[in-house]
Scaffold this active site. Sequence first.
Site, PDB file in Angstrom:
ATOM      1  N   GLU A  41       0.876  -1.174   0.000  1.00 13.48           N
ATOM      2  CA  GLU A  41       0.000   0.000   0.000  1.00 13.48           C
ATOM      3  C   GLU A  41       0.909   1.219   0.000  1.00 13.48           C
ATOM      4  OE1 GLU A  41      -2.630   2.498   3.199  1.00 13.48           O
ATOM      5  OE2 GLU A  41      -2.908   0.307   3.221  1.00 13.48           O
ATOM      6  N   ARG A  45       1.077  10.154   1.112  1.00 13.63           N
ATOM      7  CA  ARG A  45       1.699  11.126   2.021  1.00 13.63           C
ATOM      8  C   ARG A  45       3.015  11.638   1.451  1.00 13.63           C
ATOM      9  NH1 ARG A  45       3.452   9.216   6.763  1.00 13.63           N
ATOM     10  NH2 ARG A  45       3.267   7.003   6.225  1.00 13.63           N
ATOM     11  N   THR A  69      -3.722   6.508   2.032  1.00 11.26           N
ATOM     12  CA  THR A  69      -3.881   7.916   2.403  1.00 11.26           C
ATOM     13  C   THR A  69      -4.442   8.723   1.232  1.00 11.26           C
ATOM     14  OG1 THR A  69      -1.848   7.579   3.690  1.00 11.26           O
ATOM     15  CG2 THR A  69      -2.828   9.760   3.768  1.00 11.26           C
ATOM     16  N   LYS A 129     -11.433  -0.087   6.588  1.00  9.76           N
ATOM     17  CA  LYS A 129     -10.200   0.045   7.357  1.00  9.76           C
ATOM     18  C   LYS A 129     -10.567   0.518   8.766  1.00  9.76           C
ATOM     19  CE  LYS A 129      -5.878   2.751   7.338  1.00  9.76           C
ATOM     20  NZ  LYS A 129      -5.050   3.708   6.574  1.00  9.76           N
TER      21      LYS A 129
END
Length: 320
Positions: A41, A45, A69, A129
């Site tokens: 993943e 960021r 993110t 999540k």
Amino acid sequence: MNEVLKKISGIGIVPVIKIEDIENAVPLAKALIDGGLPIAEITFRAAGADKAIKAIKEAFPQMVVGAGTVLTIDQVKAAKDAGAEFIVSPGFNPKTVAYCNEIGMPITPGCTTASEIELAIEMGLEVVKFFPAEQSGGLDKIKSLAGPFANMKFIPTGGIDLKNLSTYLSFDKIIACGGSFMVKEEFIKNKEWDKITALSRQAVDIMLGFEIAHVGINAANEEEALSVANMFGMLFNMLVKNGNSSIFAGTAVEVMKAPFLGKNGHIGIKTYSIPRAKAHLESRGIKFNENSVKLDAKGKIAAIYLEQEIAGFAVHLAQK
């Protein structure tokens, strides 16, 4: 469940990665694959996350790569164009979720409350999540939420490491755990690929928990089986128990009353999760005898044999 999410469930651990230098993307991916984790993943960021995703997918098409993110629809578009197969967001953004649904992109948004999970269900999601996991109540909170939302599955992320990984994965509503303990920024910056591989392999070992359940010995008939079992019982103070098709000496030795699978017998290997163990072994080219599947009372796999024998022994997985 979506096919990509099924793959994630089979792998069981999702490395959450921040890549600052695009040159590190491919060697990092190789380190994870070598450690038994063909999945990543890549978080948005860091600038250039889409470039890292593209580089990994081009080098290792078999690797499951997603974007983390993700906060906006534009980031979803960039991730998809780069080859991302799934999207992860820290919170629940209805617009982002709706867009992913529209284009058929699996998304697991961050949800830690009943209201957020209800929204996820309303938008057709099967997996969310749970972030940040430890700070939001951990496994106890997930179990509480799983009660009223029996069909929802979770990917907890945040505060999960080698110490609590198996505890989280022991709950059947959790399809995988996300974490960065094996891909810390300093490891990547210092190009410590061997360390990443070692930590990944350690995590897989903890998750699967392989250990010998028993050794099965083929006897010609019941009389021979009883003689062999009694010998083990006498020598090693094992309790002999006569069953329908075999005789056990203790729990480690099973003597078959008639020749069974394997030239010499069979070996049972216990694991915390047969589906995950099967997926990991299949990713390494191991084939299974699908006709050998045994189910438990709940319809879950209790045992399955590998196709190949090892030193004249058939080998099967057994559920712990």
